[in-house]
Design an enzyme around this catalytic site. Sequence first.
Site, PDB file in Angstrom:
ATOM      1  N   TYR A 103       5.994 -11.348   6.480  1.00 49.90           N
ATOM      2  CA  TYR A 103       5.169 -10.714   5.462  1.00 49.90           C
ATOM      3  C   TYR A 103       5.798 -10.909   4.083  1.00 49.90           C
ATOM      4  CZ  TYR A 103       2.506  -8.034   8.970  1.00 49.90           C
ATOM      5  OH  TYR A 103       1.695  -7.656  10.001  1.00 49.90           O
ATOM      6  N   TYR A 142       6.339 -11.732  15.387  1.00 50.55           N
ATOM      7  CA  TYR A 142       7.578 -11.431  14.664  1.00 50.55           C
ATOM      8  C   TYR A 142       8.328 -10.299  15.367  1.00 50.55           C
ATOM      9  CZ  TYR A 142       4.692  -7.707  12.577  1.00 50.55           C
ATOM     10  OH  TYR A 142       3.849  -6.633  12.381  1.00 50.55           O
ATOM     11  N   ARG A 152       6.062  -8.396  18.038  1.00 49.72           N
ATOM     12  CA  ARG A 152       4.653  -8.042  17.907  1.00 49.72           C
ATOM     13  C   ARG A 152       3.778  -9.253  18.197  1.00 49.72           C
ATOM     14  NH1 ARG A 152       1.521  -4.585  15.325  1.00 49.72           N
ATOM     15  NH2 ARG A 152       0.844  -4.707  17.488  1.00 49.72           N
ATOM     16  N   HIS A 155      -1.314 -10.855  14.981  1.00 50.32           N
ATOM     17  CA  HIS A 155      -2.410  -9.931  14.684  1.00 50.32           C
ATOM     18  C   HIS A 155      -2.737  -9.949  13.200  1.00 50.32           C
ATOM     19  CE1 HIS A 155       1.258  -7.590  13.927  1.00 50.32           C
ATOM     20  NE2 HIS A 155       0.541  -6.915  13.032  1.00 50.32           N
ATOM     21  N   HIS A 157      -4.317  -7.216  10.267  1.00 52.75           N
ATOM     22  CA  HIS A 157      -4.727  -5.855   9.936  1.00 52.75           C
ATOM     23  C   HIS A 157      -6.057  -5.899   9.186  1.00 52.75           C
ATOM     24  CE1 HIS A 157      -0.685  -4.121  10.811  1.00 52.75           C
ATOM     25  NE2 HIS A 157      -0.277  -5.321  10.431  1.00 52.75           N
TER      26      HIS A 157
END
Length: 233
Positions: A103, A142, A152, A155, A157
């Site tokens: 991110y 990640y 995780r 995905h 959001h």
Amino acid sequence: MTFIYPVDSNKAHPLPLSPDYKSSIKRAPNKPLIPMRHTLSELTGPVYGHETVRDGDNDLTTQHKGEPLGERIIVHGHVRDEDGRGVPNSLVEIWQANACGRYVHVRDQHPAPLDPNFTGAGRTQSDASGYYRFVTIKPGAYPWGNHHNAWRPAHIHLSVFGHSFVTRLVTQMYFPGDPLFPFDPIFNSVPDEKARMRMVSSFDLENTKPEWALCYRFDIVLRGKNATPMETK
């Protein structure tokens, strides 16, 4: 039904306390939640951010001088109510990691490269039929430190705003066949298997653009027995 909150639809959402998801232990309420009757402040009021959506905000691959690295994908679908009707003029926002699972955020310091051509955030409004569409890069998995060797699943959001400021709902969209599903406490915090699978997009060959981008469909159902699970934190 406009003024009545459908309590049964809460069964589709994650449990506030999911011990395997460690941070939920500290923030889960100790007493039952109290449903509040909808008033005019919930049903009307100023919209949030709809007027600032610009052409191209829904294409995360054209926000910088160069093209981002990774697999280009199309994510599209409809925002629907409990009866399957499209919900128009909903503000749909997405944010995600890049193709390496990183991110653009100061707290994300795991050793994966940032992409100077990918910020990982976009927005659009659903049209008169409730339809929305994004072009982006498929995110990578990640590590997140919840438990030993915790990763995780890939995905995206999604945030959906209705016509008033307090109508924000947040969910996550996953990709079909991810091998990390059985090991992810956030995904499995939704107790019902059928409800969990409503967070998984479907591969959409018909709307895939040949030699350009694969396509995934993700419909967002706001409430009711087929509601998309929403984050409750």
